[in-house]
Design a protein around this motif. Structure first.
Motif, PDB file in Angstrom:
ATOM      1  N   MET A   1       0.728  -1.218   0.121  1.00  0.00           N
ATOM      2  CA  MET A   1       0.188   0.095  -0.046  1.00  0.00           C
ATOM      3  C   MET A   1       0.926   1.280   0.291  1.00  0.00           C
ATOM      4  SD  MET A   1      -3.203   1.336   0.088  1.00  0.00           S
ATOM      5  CE  MET A   1      -4.032   2.640   0.562  1.00  0.00           C
TER       6      MET A   1
ATOM      7  N   VAL B   1      -7.045   2.351  -1.296  1.00  0.00           N
ATOM      8  CA  VAL B   1      -7.467   1.322  -0.488  1.00  0.00           C
ATOM      9  C   VAL B   1      -8.288   0.363  -1.196  1.00  0.00           C
ATOM     10  CG1 VAL B   1      -9.178   2.822   0.352  1.00  0.00           C
ATOM     11  CG2 VAL B   1      -8.341   0.761   1.813  1.00  0.00           C
TER      12      VAL B   1
ATOM     13  N   GLY C   1      -6.567  -2.995  -1.774  1.00  0.00           N
ATOM     14  CA  GLY C   1      -7.117  -4.097  -0.758  1.00  0.00           C
ATOM     15  C   GLY C   1      -7.845  -5.125  -1.545  1.00  0.00           C
TER      16      GLY C   1
ATOM     17  N   ILE D   1     -13.800   1.114   5.614  1.00  0.00           N
ATOM     18  CA  ILE D   1     -12.523   1.679   6.500  1.00  0.00           C
ATOM     19  C   ILE D   1     -13.191   2.432   7.394  1.00  0.00           C
ATOM     20  CG2 ILE D   1     -10.695   1.614   4.669  1.00  0.00           C
ATOM     21  CD1 ILE D   1     -11.330   4.607   4.284  1.00  0.00           C
TER      22      ILE D   1
ATOM     23  N   LEU E   1      -4.381   6.531   6.538  1.00  0.00           N
ATOM     24  CA  LEU E   1      -5.261   5.538   6.878  1.00  0.00           C
ATOM     25  C   LEU E   1      -4.344   4.368   7.736  1.00  0.00           C
ATOM     26  CD1 LEU E   1      -7.713   3.648   5.897  1.00  0.00           C
ATOM     27  CD2 LEU E   1      -6.367   2.433   4.277  1.00  0.00           C
TER      28      LEU E   1
ATOM     29  N   PHE F   1      -6.631  -0.576   7.099  1.00  0.00           N
ATOM     30  CA  PHE F   1      -6.126  -1.187   5.779  1.00  0.00           C
ATOM     31  C   PHE F   1      -6.054  -2.938   5.708  1.00  0.00           C
ATOM     32  CE2 PHE F   1      -2.520  -2.899   3.001  1.00  0.00           C
ATOM     33  CZ  PHE F   1      -3.358  -2.792   1.815  1.00  0.00           C
TER      34      PHE F   1
END
Ligand code: ZN
Length: 493
Positions: free
Chosen positions: A54, A161, A165, A452, A469, A474
């Motif tokens: 990330m 994300v 993700g 989130i 974040l 995450f």
């Protein structure tokens, strides 16, 4: 002494009052919780490399430029190369299609072709960081630094994300040998922040031509609110079942100018300023649309007693609720088609009265109201044919609301309960525009939710300074997408 007829009136008023109170109490006590009980699932281990991925994704500045011809192609190619090498299983086992060079579709074929696919969306592009704000960041906006458990940088919450993700989740499932029964598409646009014209619309066109009809679509949207829903202390996962439409109207006036020492009765500036003030002074009326009604149905029963009474008795107390919503800009945006003058141009010299004046007014439109409705209302309010009303180029009608009973909604909601057992869930109207608005030709069930947490503090970092974040958020987002794919692709129909 009370006269007998007065006494009669008083008694009948009292009876009506008691009757009303009784009805209101009955409605309140039968205003049942809509929250479903789902057992939480054990937390799976997330490899330590995930947060590093990330962080690396953030260091690649895939910034959207308002001028699409100025796309930083090198950054997008680097991003493609980065995900290709970081997710080797997804790269080798999934079908990958590039759309308009920069957008990506990953196709993970399901074992049962009779089942409709699921589309998981995200966008790779980010908004720029204004030069004058770079110094205000605690850590560089494209540094991807991880400090005190927080991943800093542009795109951390909007929307890398979702992209990273989902890719982490798919790679993890592939490494376990997981086989989905229905096909999963990961669709990553490259120009969401400037309207999604070359990305999302072309992705949809491509899938439509392939004959894809999806079971549901999940895009970014709102998140799990912490302290953002008035009256509710608990976390609330807000699932966008609808979003507002968008139109910018360009108002222009051309009148005679002249020297400012001898001004005429009215200048272009006067005429245009008056028109804009009229629009601001006459906001669109408040209206409870389907998604907002659903929101009240789902969260009303969870509110403290007085608010619960109000939400349970909307037939009587709707004006009170509307007033309290209208106290905040975010509440007001849920009830109104909003009017926001965003550009105002006229004049170049202090002693010259300009011939022309131009303004742009941006409207965010409630579901059920069309762009034409907005134009008609604006024209009749301004009621001045010296003002020409034109349209901006990125307009979108508010899409229809998606169901709260569909397989998609239930899967998204139940997965939230499994991964975030402490959170309440509710449908919601997303007040911003997302790429998902283009996906309706592929499915009626289009939802918006990013797994989130957002607080009053972190929501300000959205398109703002110190976007960040937590690592925990995450990793939970990855757990969410893993579980969502499992639930959406292995359940019994
Ligand atoms: Zn976004």
């Amino acid at each position: 002494m009370i006269r007998p007829d007065m006494k009669k009136i008083f008694l009948s008023l009292l009876t009506i009052f008691i009757f009303l109170i009784a009805v209101m109490l009955f409605n309140t006590f039968t205003f049942d919780s809509q929250q479903v009980h789902v057992d939480p699932v054990p937390k799976i281990d997330i490899p330590a490399s995930a947060k590093e991925h990330m962080s690396q994704a953030i260091t690649i500045p895939t910034v959207s430029n308002e001028d699409p011809s100025k796309i930083d192609s090198a950054a997008f190619f680097r991003f493609h190369e980065f995900i290709k090498t970081t997710y080797p299983l997804a790269d080798s086992l999934l079908g990958i299609t590039k759309i308009n060079t920069f957008s990506l579709i990953y196709e993970w074929k399901g074992t049962d072709p009779s089942l409709k696919p699921v589309i998981l969306m995200g966008h790779m592009d980010v908004v720029p960081v204004a030069e004058e704000n770079i110094d205000k960041w605690d850590h560089p906006p494209f540094g991807g630094e991880i400090r005190n458990g927080m991943i800093y940088g542009r795109g951390a919450i909007d929307d890398k994300v979702s992209v990273i993700g989902n890719l982490e989740a798919v790679e993890l499932l592939l490494s376990r040998g997981f086989q989905p029964n229905r096909t999963i598409y990961l669709c990553f646009g490259h120009d969401e922040e400037i309207g999604g014209i070359n990305g999302a619309t072309a992705i949809v066109e491509h899938l439509k031509n392939k004959g894809v009809k999806a079971e549901f679509v999940l895009d970014e949207g709102f998140a799990i609110s912490q302290g953002l829903v008035p009256g509710i202390d608990k976390d609330v996962a807000l699932i966008g079942t609808a979003e507002k439409g968008f139109v910018s109207l360009k108002l222009s006036v051309a009148l005679e100018g002249g020297h400012s020492s001898m001004p005429g009765e009215e200048s272009a500036i006067d005429v245009l300023a008056r028109a804009v003030v009229k629009l601001k002074d006459n906001p669109f009326p408040a209206e409870v649309t389907q998604p907002v009604n659903d929101f009240m149905d789902h969260l009303g029963p969870e509110m403290p007693f007085t608010q619960k009474v109000a939400f349970a008795n909307r037939w009587l107390l709707e004006p009170v609720i509307m007033n309290s919503f209208s106290e905040s800009a975010s509440g007001s945006a849920m009830l109104h088609t909003t009017t926001a003058p965003t550009i105002f141009n006229a004049g170049i010299k202090e002693n010259v009265i300009p011939y022309t004046a131009n303004a742009t007014v941006n409207f965010r439109i409630l579901p059920g109201t069309s762009i034409q409705d907005v134009k008609n209302r604006v024209a009749s309010l301004i009621n001045d044919d010296r003002i020409v009303i034109g349209e901006g180029s990125f307009n979108s009608e508010a899409p229809q609301s998606s169901s709260t009973d569909s397989h998609g909604f239930v899967t998204i909601r139940n997965t939230i309960k499994e991964i975030f057992p402490e959170a309440l869930t509710s449908p919601n109207l997303v007040v911003g525009a997302t790429d998902s608005r283009y996906y309706y030709p592929l499915s009626d069930d289009v939802y918006r939710f990013t797994p989130i947490h957002l607080t009053p503090e972190t929501i300000k970092t959205f398109h703002g300074i110190n976007e960040r974040l937590s690592v925990e958020d995450f990793e939970n987002a990855i757990r969410y997408y893993v579980r969502l794919i499992e639930n959406a692709t292995s359940s019994i129909e």
